[in-house]
Design an enzyme around this catalytic site. Structure first.
Site, short mmCIF file in Angstrom:
data_model
loop_
_atom_site.label_atom_id
_atom_site.label_comp_id
_atom_site.label_asym_id
_atom_site.label_seq_id
_atom_site.Cartn_x
_atom_site.Cartn_y
_atom_site.Cartn_z
N GLU A 259 0.84 -1.20 0.00
CA GLU A 259 0.00 0.00 0.00
C GLU A 259 0.87 1.25 0.00
OE1 GLU A 259 -1.61 0.97 4.20
OE2 GLU A 259 -1.22 -1.19 4.25
N GLY B 231 4.89 -8.05 10.43
CA GLY B 231 4.12 -7.73 11.61
C GLY B 231 2.65 -8.06 11.44
N GLU C 82 -10.57 -4.18 12.94
CA GLU C 82 -9.21 -3.69 12.71
C GLU C 82 -9.15 -2.78 11.49
OE1 GLU C 82 -4.81 -5.49 11.56
OE2 GLU C 82 -6.34 -6.85 12.35
N GLU D 160 0.01 -15.01 11.08
CA GLU D 160 -0.13 -13.94 10.09
C GLU D 160 1.24 -13.42 9.67
OE1 GLU D 160 -1.96 -9.46 9.84
OE2 GLU D 160 -3.23 -11.04 10.67
#
Length: 495
Positions: A296, A462, A341, A477
């Protein structure tokens, strides 16, 4: 000298309006005027409004693959002693190399190095404003700068305390005004340099790249579970801190060492062919080397003042099997923890955009759309605005940096928590960026990358921690995200 290599047919060379007898060492950014740059050298003004999605630019885009191959080949020609930055943005790929001028922002001030000498100035109330003024001073007409910002720039901008080990970082922001630039775009290739030898070498590298197979090397393996127990402990501690209302969300990361020698340009080319990023980069600047596939952008600002940010939050793996990936996508859209989130991240991004935008221009688009990014898929939204009168691209970067999706919320206590649990991050979750004389700026969030500095090579990933997080799921994740890079590491050939 400006050289334009068209998409088809022989290269053509156009004489530069500057003195052709001057060496690259004599040439400053001011010598590269709008006339010197060819008509096909389109600035950030023309392209920053383009949304970069997996649909827009797939990994099978042959033309994009050729541009990446050409730029990577040019990077290999840059002498080891010279810096370079390769930056992919939309349909454009830039390779900037050599030092005409440098601007370095550190905890103790701003250092500007130009042909006229080096000067240091203490930091004032607006560090990014000082950077902007320095670029205007030494950039000359038609300049474009490339560089990176470390995550710890956030503490300087927002008044937080720098981590104790910040001294191990080289810089907080490092910008390069290059001697030589190649711009690869759908219409061809533009090479801007006063050095005839560089022009020939870069032209030959670009033309040869289309006929050369990607480099291969020994397999490189990494332990994707390195430091897992410590990470579980940090996640549990953060969940407890959220329960105490110290913050609502924090992104915690862990590093994974790479112990075998890695060919970074080959890794970049191989990994880019298997990722669908919002942007990508390969660089050697300020004592740091890195290659990555940004999921992003922190902010994209066009010369007309329109700007946007694209927060991605909420993650599921991609298996490569369409039916299974569709199931995971549906699961992602229904998961309350992932939806929360994402929603709180978009809320913060919208609030930050409002601080520098005409309020009537702020809009959220494509809310909670699922986008594919290499080994994972994310919930994505885009927040748009238009700079209010008097605001600049640096103001937008200053408000949106660091990305909420790589820090947390509220940002100040989240960044403090990151410092406690991780120490200094460096380039991870910072930005690689380009900015030019038109006022346009493009900053890609640095995630899904490999880093090399001070004799070490490592990966980092992360996950967003909220009250409903569990240590084991967040650890998994990070493994899922690491695979966007770890599967494509190319080892150095040994003789």
């Amino acid at each position: 000298m400006s050289t334009t290599t068209e998409a088809a047919g022989p290269p053509r060379t156009q004489p530069a309006p500057t003195d052709p007898t001057r060496s690259a060492a004599d040439r400053t950014p001011a010598d590269r005027t709008a006339t010197d740059r060819t008509a096909t050298d389109r600035t950030a003004t023309d392209r920053t409004a383009t949304d970069r999605t997996a649909t827009d630019r797939t990994a099978t885009d042959r033309t994009a693959t050729d541009r990446i191959a050409g730029a990577t080949a040019v990077a290999r020609t840059v002498p080891d002693s010279d810096p370079y930055v390769l930056y992919e943005r939309g349909e454009d790929v830039f390779l900037a190399a050599g030092t005409a001028a440098e601007i370095v922002l550190g905890p103790d001030g701003l250092t500007v190095t130009a042909p006229t000498g080096t000067r240091h100035e203490p930091l004032g109330a607006d560090p990014l404003g000082q950077v902007s003024a320095a670029l205007a001073e030494v950039g000359g007409t038609g300049w474009q700068a490339f560089g990176w910002a470390s995550f710890e720039l956030a503490h300087l901008l927002h008044g937080g305390e720098l981590p104790a080990d910040t001294g191990t970082l080289l810089h907080l922001l490092h910008l390069l005004l290059p001697l030589h630039t190649a711009h690869l775009h759908p219409g061809g290739v533009d090479v801007d340099t006063a050095d005839d030898a560089v022009a020939r070498a870069w032209r030959d590298a670009i033309l040869g790249a289309g006929h050369a197979a990607p480099r291969t090397g020994p397999a490189v393996t990494v332990d994707e579970s390195a430091r897992a127990e410590a990470y579980r402990g940090s996640v549990a501690a953060a969940v407890a801190e959220i329960g105490e209302d110290r913050f609502r969300k924090v992104i915690l990361s862990r590093t994974v060492p790479v112990t075998e020698p890695v060919d970074l340009p080959a890794t970049y080319r191989h990994g880019r062919a298997h990722n669908t990023p919002a942007g990508s980069f390969l660089l050697r600047l300020g004592g740091l080397e890195a290659a990555g596939f940004s999921p992003e952008t922190v902010v994209e600002v066009a010369a007309d003042g329109t700007f946007s940010t694209q927060p991605l939050a909420g993650t599921r793996a991609r298996s490569g099997e369409p039916e299974r990936d569709a199931e995971l996508s549906d699961e992602l859209r229904r998961d309350p923890k992932e939806i929360y989130e994402h929603a709180v991240s978009v809320q913060v991004a919208q609030d930050e955009v409002c601080e520098v935008s005409d309020p009537d221009a702020v809009v959220v688009e494509e809310f909670m759309r699922v986008v594919e990014r290499g080994s994972v898929q994310h919930l994505a939204s885009r927040v748009r605005g238009r700079l209010r009168p008097g605001a600049t691209a640096w103001d937008a970067l200053g408000r949106l940096f660091p990305a909420v999706t790589a820090s947390g919320l509220p940002k100040a206590p989240a960044c403090a928590a990151i410092s406690r649990h991780e120490g200094a991050r460096g380039l991870y979750s910072g930005a690689v960026l380009t900015v030019d004389h038109t006022g346009a700026l493009d900053a890609a969030l640095v995630l899904r990358a490999i880093y090399r500095a001070q004799g070490r090579t490592w990966l980092r990933a992360g996950a967003g921690i909220v009250g409903a997080s569990t240590p084991e799921r967040e650890l998994e994740e990070t493994r899922e995200k690491l695979r966007s890079v770890s599967r494509f590491l190319v080892g150095e050939e040994t003789t």
